[in-house]
Design a protein around this motif. Structure first.
Motif, short mmCIF file in Angstrom:
data_model
loop_
_atom_site.label_atom_id
_atom_site.label_comp_id
_atom_site.label_asym_id
_atom_site.label_seq_id
_atom_site.Cartn_x
_atom_site.Cartn_y
_atom_site.Cartn_z
N SER A 28 0.84 -1.19 0.00
CA SER A 28 0.00 0.00 0.00
C SER A 28 0.87 1.24 0.00
O SER A 28 2.08 1.18 0.24
CB SER A 28 -0.93 0.00 1.21
OG SER A 28 -0.18 0.02 2.41
N SER A 29 0.24 2.37 -0.26
CA SER A 29 0.89 3.67 -0.23
C SER A 29 0.43 4.41 1.01
O SER A 29 -0.75 4.37 1.35
CB SER A 29 0.49 4.47 -1.48
OG SER A 29 0.91 5.81 -1.37
N SER A 30 1.35 5.11 1.65
CA SER A 30 0.96 5.91 2.81
C SER A 30 0.22 7.18 2.40
O SER A 30 -0.42 7.82 3.22
CB SER A 30 2.19 6.27 3.65
OG SER A 30 3.05 7.13 2.92
N ASP A 31 0.29 7.54 1.10
CA ASP A 31 -0.40 8.74 0.61
C ASP A 31 -0.76 8.52 -0.86
O ASP A 31 0.08 8.67 -1.75
CB ASP A 31 0.49 9.97 0.76
CG ASP A 31 -0.21 11.27 0.39
OD1 ASP A 31 -1.32 11.22 -0.20
OD2 ASP A 31 0.35 12.34 0.69
N GLU A 32 -2.00 8.15 -1.12
CA GLU A 32 -2.44 7.85 -2.49
C GLU A 32 -2.54 9.09 -3.37
O GLU A 32 -2.79 8.98 -4.57
CB GLU A 32 -3.73 7.05 -2.48
CG GLU A 32 -3.50 5.65 -1.93
CD GLU A 32 -4.68 4.72 -2.10
OE1 GLU A 32 -5.78 5.20 -2.43
OE2 GLU A 32 -4.48 3.51 -1.91
N PHE A 35 1.26 8.32 -4.84
CA PHE A 35 1.30 7.13 -5.69
C PHE A 35 0.34 6.07 -5.17
O PHE A 35 -0.05 6.08 -4.01
CB PHE A 35 2.73 6.55 -5.80
CG PHE A 35 3.23 5.85 -4.55
CD1 PHE A 35 3.02 4.49 -4.36
CD2 PHE A 35 3.90 6.55 -3.58
CE1 PHE A 35 3.47 3.85 -3.21
CE2 PHE A 35 4.37 5.92 -2.43
CZ PHE A 35 4.15 4.56 -2.25
N THR A 36 -0.03 5.17 -6.08
CA THR A 36 -0.83 4.00 -5.72
C THR A 36 -0.07 2.76 -6.18
O THR A 36 0.94 2.85 -6.88
CB THR A 36 -2.22 4.04 -6.38
OG1 THR A 36 -2.06 4.05 -7.80
CG2 THR A 36 -3.03 5.25 -5.95
N ASN A 38 -0.70 -0.84 -8.26
CA ASN A 38 -1.69 -1.52 -9.08
C ASN A 38 -1.68 -3.04 -8.83
O ASN A 38 -0.93 -3.53 -7.98
CB ASN A 38 -1.53 -1.16 -10.56
CG ASN A 38 -0.29 -1.72 -11.20
OD1 ASN A 38 0.38 -2.60 -10.66
ND2 ASN A 38 0.04 -1.21 -12.37
N ILE A 43 4.34 0.64 -8.94
CA ILE A 43 4.08 1.94 -8.35
C ILE A 43 3.53 2.84 -9.45
O ILE A 43 4.16 3.00 -10.50
CB ILE A 43 5.35 2.53 -7.74
CG1 ILE A 43 5.81 1.65 -6.56
CG2 ILE A 43 5.13 3.98 -7.31
CD1 ILE A 43 7.16 2.04 -6.00
N VAL A 46 0.92 9.50 -8.97
CA VAL A 46 -0.31 10.28 -9.05
C VAL A 46 0.03 11.77 -9.02
O VAL A 46 -0.50 12.55 -9.80
CB VAL A 46 -1.28 9.91 -7.90
CG1 VAL A 46 -2.51 10.78 -7.92
CG2 VAL A 46 -1.64 8.43 -7.97
#
Length: 70
Positions: A28-32, A35-36, A38, A43, A46
């Motif tokens: 997971s990302s700590s801040d979508e 980045f996200t 898939n 990676i 965003v």
């Protein structure tokens, strides 16, 4: 124009052997907004900024910094 997306591998040592844990982990990302991740563990940028890639297996987790710049 399509750019290659960073992929990653998670490994660990058990009984002196290095094993691939990538398929066993949740990423997971700590801040979508930065980045996200898939469905093929790439990676996906965003927006510019810094966040952490979080890998979790059971009760264990690891964090790695990721910086996105356009």
């Amino acid at each position: 124009h399509s750019r290659a997306r960073p992929r990653f591998l998670l490994s660990g040592k058990f009984d002196g052997r290095l094993i691939d844990l990538t398929d066993s982990a949740q990423f997971s990302s700590s801040d979508e907004a930065v980045f996200t991740i898939n469905h093929v563990n790439e990676i996906v940028p965003v927006g510019d900024g810094s966040a952490e890639l979080v890998a979790t297996i059971g009760s264990h987790s690891m964090k790695m910094p990721v910086v996105v710049k356009s």
